[in-house]
Design a protein around this motif. Structure first.
Motif, PDB file in Angstrom:
ATOM      1  N   VAL A  62      67.340  88.551  55.191  1.00  0.00           N
ATOM      2  CA  VAL A  62      66.474  87.335  54.875  1.00  0.00           C
ATOM      3  C   VAL A  62      66.609  86.878  53.539  1.00  0.00           C
ATOM      4  N   PHE A  63      66.763  85.348  53.648  1.00  0.00           N
ATOM      5  CA  PHE A  63      67.074  84.627  52.351  1.00  0.00           C
ATOM      6  C   PHE A  63      66.640  83.274  52.537  1.00  0.00           C
ATOM      7  N   TYR A  64      67.064  82.284  51.726  1.00  0.00           N
ATOM      8  CA  TYR A  64      66.367  81.023  51.734  1.00  0.00           C
ATOM      9  C   TYR A  64      66.908  80.233  53.030  1.00  0.00           C
ATOM     10  N   ASN A  65      68.352  80.623  53.759  1.00  0.00           N
ATOM     11  CA  ASN A  65      68.291  79.910  54.902  1.00  0.00           C
ATOM     12  C   ASN A  65      68.202  80.791  56.019  1.00  0.00           C
ATOM     13  N   ASN A  66      67.509  81.941  56.049  1.00  0.00           N
ATOM     14  CA  ASN A  66      66.981  82.599  57.010  1.00  0.00           C
ATOM     15  C   ASN A  66      65.843  83.287  56.694  1.00  0.00           C
ATOM     16  N   PRO A  67      64.318  82.362  56.375  1.00  0.00           N
ATOM     17  CA  PRO A  67      63.487  83.028  55.726  1.00  0.00           C
ATOM     18  C   PRO A  67      62.428  84.015  56.182  1.00  0.00           C
ATOM     19  N   LYS A  68      62.547  84.361  57.717  1.00  0.00           N
ATOM     20  CA  LYS A  68      61.882  85.528  57.934  1.00  0.00           C
ATOM     21  C   LYS A  68      62.696  86.120  58.932  1.00  0.00           C
ATOM     22  N   THR A  69      62.092  87.472  59.091  1.00  0.00           N
ATOM     23  CA  THR A  69      62.683  88.334  60.380  1.00  0.00           C
ATOM     24  C   THR A  69      61.975  87.826  61.577  1.00  0.00           C
ATOM     25  N   PRO A  70      62.605  88.017  62.744  1.00  0.00           N
ATOM     26  CA  PRO A  70      61.887  87.566  63.995  1.00  0.00           C
ATOM     27  C   PRO A  70      60.539  87.909  64.173  1.00  0.00           C
ATOM     28  N   ASN A  71      59.922  88.904  63.816  1.00  0.00           N
ATOM     29  CA  ASN A  71      58.580  89.330  63.754  1.00  0.00           C
ATOM     30  C   ASN A  71      57.671  89.083  62.710  1.00  0.00           C
ATOM     31  N   GLY A  72      58.226  88.427  61.656  1.00  0.00           N
ATOM     32  CA  GLY A  72      57.533  87.926  60.500  1.00  0.00           C
ATOM     33  C   GLY A  72      57.071  89.307  59.602  1.00  0.00           C
ATOM     34  N   SER A  73      57.938  90.510  59.769  1.00  0.00           N
ATOM     35  CA  SER A  73      57.684  91.495  58.720  1.00  0.00           C
ATOM     36  C   SER A  73      58.054  91.220  57.437  1.00  0.00           C
ATOM     37  N   VAL A  74      59.123  90.534  57.201  1.00  0.00           N
ATOM     38  CA  VAL A  74      59.567  90.135  55.869  1.00  0.00           C
ATOM     39  C   VAL A  74      59.674  88.508  55.886  1.00  0.00           C
ATOM     40  N   VAL A  75      59.140  88.258  54.821  1.00  0.00           N
ATOM     41  CA  VAL A  75      59.193  86.449  54.691  1.00  0.00           C
ATOM     42  C   VAL A  75      59.477  86.224  53.338  1.00  0.00           C
ATOM     43  N   HIS A  76      60.609  85.232  53.285  1.00  0.00           N
ATOM     44  CA  HIS A  76      61.124  84.736  51.875  1.00  0.00           C
ATOM     45  C   HIS A  76      60.263  83.399  51.857  1.00  0.00           C
ATOM     46  N   THR A  77      59.634  83.262  50.598  1.00  0.00           N
ATOM     47  CA  THR A  77      58.475  82.093  50.248  1.00  0.00           C
ATOM     48  C   THR A  77      59.387  80.699  49.746  1.00  0.00           C
ATOM     49  N   GLY A  78      60.598  80.771  49.595  1.00  0.00           N
ATOM     50  CA  GLY A  78      61.333  79.576  49.150  1.00  0.00           C
ATOM     51  C   GLY A  78      62.414  79.552  48.154  1.00  0.00           C
ATOM     52  N   ASP A  79      63.022  78.843  48.007  1.00  0.00           N
ATOM     53  CA  ASP A  79      64.394  78.799  46.839  1.00  0.00           C
ATOM     54  C   ASP A  79      63.910  78.144  45.712  1.00  0.00           C
ATOM     55  N   ASN A  80      64.027  78.683  44.510  1.00  0.00           N
ATOM     56  CA  ASN A  80      63.659  78.463  43.213  1.00  0.00           C
ATOM     57  C   ASN A  80      65.219  77.978  42.560  1.00  0.00           C
ATOM     58  N   ARG A  81      65.605  76.748  42.555  1.00  0.00           N
ATOM     59  CA  ARG A  81      66.923  76.516  42.205  1.00  0.00           C
ATOM     60  C   ARG A  81      67.270  76.381  40.745  1.00  0.00           C
ATOM     61  N   THR A  82      66.319  76.702  39.935  1.00  0.00           N
ATOM     62  CA  THR A  82      66.502  76.516  38.239  1.00  0.00           C
ATOM     63  C   THR A  82      65.921  77.825  37.643  1.00  0.00           C
ATOM     64  N   GLY A  83      64.962  78.423  38.348  1.00  0.00           N
ATOM     65  CA  GLY A  83      64.521  79.584  37.395  1.00  0.00           C
ATOM     66  C   GLY A  83      63.622  79.207  36.236  1.00  0.00           C
ATOM     67  N   GLU A  84      63.208  77.773  36.247  1.00  0.00           N
ATOM     68  CA  GLU A  84      62.307  77.440  35.402  1.00  0.00           C
ATOM     69  C   GLU A  84      60.943  77.883  35.321  1.00  0.00           C
ATOM     70  N   GLY A  85      60.137  78.106  34.267  1.00  0.00           N
ATOM     71  CA  GLY A  85      58.776  78.508  34.462  1.00  0.00           C
ATOM     72  C   GLY A  85      58.680  79.873  34.046  1.00  0.00           C
ATOM     73  N   ASP A  86      57.503  80.267  34.034  1.00  0.00           N
ATOM     74  CA  ASP A  86      56.900  81.651  33.823  1.00  0.00           C
ATOM     75  C   ASP A  86      56.706  82.172  35.101  1.00  0.00           C
ATOM     76  N   GLY A  87      56.414  83.630  35.099  1.00  0.00           N
ATOM     77  CA  GLY A  87      55.978  84.375  36.247  1.00  0.00           C
ATOM     78  C   GLY A  87      57.218  84.434  37.360  1.00  0.00           C
ATOM     79  N   ASP A  88      56.832  84.747  38.722  1.00  0.00           N
ATOM     80  CA  ASP A  88      57.723  84.825  39.806  1.00  0.00           C
ATOM     81  C   ASP A  88      58.729  83.638  39.870  1.00  0.00           C
ATOM     82  N   ASP A  89      59.875  83.933  40.115  1.00  0.00           N
ATOM     83  CA  ASP A  89      60.786  82.564  40.083  1.00  0.00           C
ATOM     84  C   ASP A  89      60.956  82.658  41.904  1.00  0.00           C
ATOM     85  N   GLU A  90      61.005  83.806  42.549  1.00  0.00           N
ATOM     86  CA  GLU A  90      61.138  83.785  44.084  1.00  0.00           C
ATOM     87  C   GLU A  90      60.284  85.014  44.465  1.00  0.00           C
ATOM     88  N   GLN A  91      59.649  84.924  45.796  1.00  0.00           N
ATOM     89  CA  GLN A  91      58.933  85.922  46.266  1.00  0.00           C
ATOM     90  C   GLN A  91      59.209  86.216  47.735  1.00  0.00           C
TER      91      GLN A  91
END
Length: 193
Positions: A62-91
């Motif tokens: 599971v990664f930005y080009n395959n954002p979830k498992t077939p049954n949805g047990s693991v889901v990537h929420t989106g690609d942050n391309r710069t890492g700017e800002g505070d807090g989580d950069d990716e989830q």
């Protein structure tokens, strides 16, 4: 109260947090004050691992080009391309109740996109962390700060969430690889080509 872990530590997730079934795996980082002419594009991924410690195919990655498992047990929420800002950069969101019974571990990794071409490595990354948040109430359950142990590595296995009986546990790993995503895929039994 958040529990802070050190490299190699293991901790129970579900036994000590009854009712914890869905978590947000938040990953964050900063880049050192280095300007090589390109943004640092770090990418979080999850590998679904079986008894042999390997993934079986692309659906287990599971990664930005395959954002979830077939049954949805693991889901990537989106690609942050710069890492700017505070807090989580990716989830990555993980629902323990949906993880197939034959999946024993989920490896959480971070790689640097085009690291070789951009002359980038984890020696230029600081304040990297992973945190586990209870999705139902937003409470941070644990946090693992990676420290500054890296130099030439272009990929890192941050942690693994693993099944022990009916419970899920967390292991802080912090193991670096040279060779980027291809090296990680090979480690986990997949062909990156």
């Amino acid at each position: 109260m958040t529990i802070s872990l050190s490299k190699g530590q293991r901790i129970d997730l579900t036994k000590t947090n009854p009712g914890l079934t869905k978590v947000i795996v938040g990953l964050g980082w900063d880049t050192n004050k280095y300007n090589g002419g390109s943004d640092f594009d770090l990418d979080a991924s999850a590998f679904m691992l079986y008894q042999d410690g390997k993934a079986k195919g692309v659906d287990d990655f599971v990664f930005y080009n395959n954002p979830k498992t077939p049954n949805g047990s693991v889901v990537h929420t989106g690609d942050n391309r710069t890492g700017e800002g505070d807090g989580d950069d990716e989830q990555i969101i993980m629902d323990f109740s949906l993880v197939p019974a034959n999946v024993e571990r989920v490896g959480i990794t971070v790689t640097i996109h085009d690291a070789q071409a951009r002359s980038q490595n984890f020696g230029q990354v600081s304040n990297a962390f992973v945190r586990i948040v209870d999705e139902s109430n937003g409470r941070e359950v644990l946090r693992y700060d990676l420290g500054e142990d890296f130099s030439v590595e272009t990929a890192v296995v941050i942690c693994e969430l693993y099944r022990q009986g009916s419970d899920w546990k967390f292991q802080a790993i912090g193991s670096g690889f040279s060779g980027g995503l291809a090296a990680l895929c090979k480690n986990y039994g997949l062909d990156a080509n």
